[in-house]
Enzyme design. Structure first.
Site, PDB file in Angstrom:
ATOM      1  N   SER A   1      95.350 109.387 -23.179  1.00 52.97           N
ATOM      2  CA  SER A   1      94.482 110.486 -23.619  1.00 52.97           C
ATOM      3  C   SER A   1      93.101 110.048 -24.075  1.00 52.97           C
ATOM      4  CB  SER A   1      95.161 111.264 -24.756  1.00 52.97           C
ATOM      5  OG  SER A   1      96.330 111.901 -24.315  1.00 52.97           O
TER       6      SER A   1
ATOM      7  N   PHE B   1      95.067 119.745 -42.747  1.00 56.64           N
ATOM      8  CA  PHE B   1      96.177 120.638 -43.040  1.00 56.64           C
ATOM      9  C   PHE B   1      97.549 119.972 -42.999  1.00 56.64           C
ATOM     10  CE2 PHE B   1      92.704 123.087 -41.068  1.00 56.64           C
ATOM     11  CZ  PHE B   1      92.378 123.893 -42.152  1.00 56.64           C
TER      12      PHE B   1
ATOM     13  N   ASP C   1     101.309 118.103 -25.419  1.00 51.88           N
ATOM     14  CA  ASP C   1     101.575 116.713 -25.048  1.00 51.88           C
ATOM     15  C   ASP C   1     102.738 116.136 -25.841  1.00 51.88           C
ATOM     16  OD1 ASP C   1     100.556 113.982 -23.919  1.00 51.88           O
ATOM     17  OD2 ASP C   1     100.563 113.675 -26.092  1.00 51.88           O
TER      18      ASP C   1
END
Length: 571
Positions: A129, A318, A368
């Site tokens: 990636s 988060f 993914d």
């Protein structure tokens, strides 16, 4: 005699080829008695002629938008292969109560311009990636598992940095042009896709110091090289680099890499991650010190109140690791959906940006992760979360001046197989249009979705010595649906399923979106963004205002010089 034998052999071979060729395709059972659903039953000749005409008229009515792109939004479905898109389309329809979903559209499939992206990098046919994201951002393909340099960099070789060529990205170009910038991810802020925007590293895995300590233990790098070259982990680069400091809004996960903390294990299904800061620094506090007009937030309640805040910059962390799976978001854990982060980022940048506009990257990264886990249904669920985010973003922007690109960084090995009826559950077993169940050669059911490799294989058991008939595949029952935790079968045993090497889709709308038109190198995407917005390597093209004003100024200066010469000669 010998020639006769040869002739017979040849004839037998030809007969064998003909027979095997004829037997390659399964001959389905008749299903004339099957009652079709009302939606499918009305798809007669007139239906398809009308539908084709409507689609043709829509295509003929397309008008190229050649405006300068004030704003750029690129939305990346990490690992969102074309089979994933197709399966998610069907899944969306079936989750909404329809018996079929093949005829539906996902939000980005409504965009007018479509192309394919070739995802190989400088040294891998099947890429990671980091290198794929970097290609999309920089216009330059690079070495696998690295980012920030061209192919002169070597993975895990710190010494190669000294002679490697650094490469800028769309983030740099946008900031240099005075645009506001931001990114959203439901992975970690130091993960490959967001990290490739701002970081330069020989290893995409070095999100904190703890990562290279593990590589030292594994013999992949030496402590001597760490001491000599003094690399900065990716999270530290986000806080300290020029580009990182200038990012206006960052929303995602990965809080553990920002703070000193005790070592903890992690996996894709928990909020624990052992990316400890051994330097003892609290990067959240440092970010606050660098952004005195900014706001830091940790939950959905604070995020959704952003519209009421008058702040200059935003940091939203988060989760300690990846942000929660979309289906697990609830009022109790107060975690945001991807669409929450995406829409709040767009609204913030629209409110704060001036005439120069903004650049925003939005990643649906947990598609993914679900595929790596071998959990196809959860991957489809995350794709639908991405679908919602794209839809809401499209509702907020003006495509007259905003270029929107939706794409994937790479594919996965998930496939859709079997001669399934259109109304068969995409998460279930292979069945024909008449409800008849297809069986494997072992007389057991097999699922519509499966993987080329991954953890699903490890669920098989051998019941004795012999051929494949002694393998217990734990087949799914007829009428059963795979839940979000179900691991589909795979052809090869791996603890984590791999990426795929097939092309991925590119969908686009807005200024210069028509430049997405065929099969492209993945790096081409960056060139389209640069050309559309007149930033970066294509900022001096003739269509760009600054280039045009520069040439006009030059022509004016030449004319003034000629006039001066003429006057001098006259006098």
């Amino acid at each position: 005699m010998i020639s006769t034998i040869r002739m017979i052999s040849i004839l037998l071979c030809i007969a064998g080829v003909l027979v095997s060729a004829e037997d390659l395709h399964q001959r389905p059972r008749p299903w004339a008695g099957k009652v079709k659903s009302a939606d499918i039953a009305q798809e007669n000749k007139d239906f398809w002629l009308q539908k084709g005409n409507e689609e043709l008229e829509e295509a003929l009515g397309l008008k190229e938008n050649t405006n300068i792109a004030k704003n750029i939004i690129i939305l990346i479905g990490d690992g969102m292969s074309l089979p994933t898109v197709t399966a998610a389309r069907v899944y969306k329809g079936q989750q909404a109560g329809s018996t079929e979903g093949s005829s539906l559209q996902l939000s980005w499939e409504k965009l007018p311009y479509v192309g394919l992206s070739k995802t190989y990098n400088s040294d891998f046919m099947v890429s990671d990636s980091a290198s794929t994201a970097f290609a999309m951002y920089s216009g330059v393909k690079t070495t696998g598992y690295t980012m920030g340099y061209d192919n002169t960099i070597e993975n895990m070789n710190l010494g190669s940095v000294e002679n490697a060529t650094e490469v800028t990205t769309i983030l740099d170009w946008a900031q240099d042009a005075g645009k506001m910038t931001g990114f959203v991810t439901n992975t970690r802020m130091g993960h490959a896709t967001p990290g490739a925007l701002y970081a330069k590293t020989v290893s995409r895995f070095w999100e904190c110091e703890n990562d290279w300590k593990k590589d030292i233990e594994d013999g992949k790098v030496t402590q001597e090289d760490i001491n000599k070259f003094k690399p900065k982990d990716i999270t530290l680069q986000l806080v300290e680099s020029k580009a990182g400091k200038k990012i206006d809004i960052m929303l995602g996960g990965g809080r553990a890499a920002w703070q000193p903390r005790e070592e903890l294990r992690w996996d894709y299904d928990s909020d624990e991650w052992n990316c400890t800061r051994w330097d003892g620094r609290n990067l959240i506090n440092e970010w606050k010190g660098n952004h005195t007009g900014g706001i830091y937030m940790e939950n959905r309640t604070e995020l959704m109140d952003l519209e009421n805040q008058n702040v200059d910059s935003v940091l939203g962390l988060f989760a300690n690791t990846y942000v929660t799976w979309d289906d697990l978001v609830n009022e109790t854990n107060d975690k945001p959906h991807l669409e929450d982060m995406a829409t709040q980022a767009v609204k913030f940048l629209q409110k704060k940006s001036d005439s120069e506009g903004y650049f925003l990257m939005i990643e649906g990264g947990k598609i993914d992760q679900a595929h790596h886990n071998g959990k196809a249904t959860r991957a489809l669920s995350e794709t639908l979360a991405f679908d919602k985010a794209v839809e809401e973003v499209l509702n907020l922007v003006n495509l007259t001046d905003t270029l929107v690109i939706v794409t994937a960084d790479h594919s996965h090995t998930m496939s859709i197989g079997g001669y399934n009826g259109r109304e068969v559950d995409i998460t279930g077993v292979v069945m024909g249009p008449d409800g008849s169940v297809d069986m494997g050669a072992d007389d057991k059911t097999f699922t519509v979705l499966s993987y080329g490799n991954g953890p699903g294989f490890s669920q098989f058991n051998a019941t004795g010595e012999g051929d494949f008939t002694f393998i217990d595949r734990h087949p799914m029952a007829v009428g059963e649906s795979a839940d979000l935790a179900y691991k589909q079968a795979s052809a090869a045993p791996l603890s984590s399923e791999t990426h795929g090497g097939d092309d991925v889709g590119i969908w686009a709308a807005g200024p210069m979106a028509h430049l997405i038109h065929g099969v492209h190198e993945q790096s081409y995407i960056a060139h389209v963004m640069s050309y559309a917005a007149c930033i970066g390597p294509h900022k001096d093209k003739a269509r760009c205002p600054k280039a045009a004003s520069g040439s006009q100024g030059l022509r004016g200066a030449i004319m003034m010089a000629l006039v001066s010469i003429a006057l001098a000669a006259f006098l």
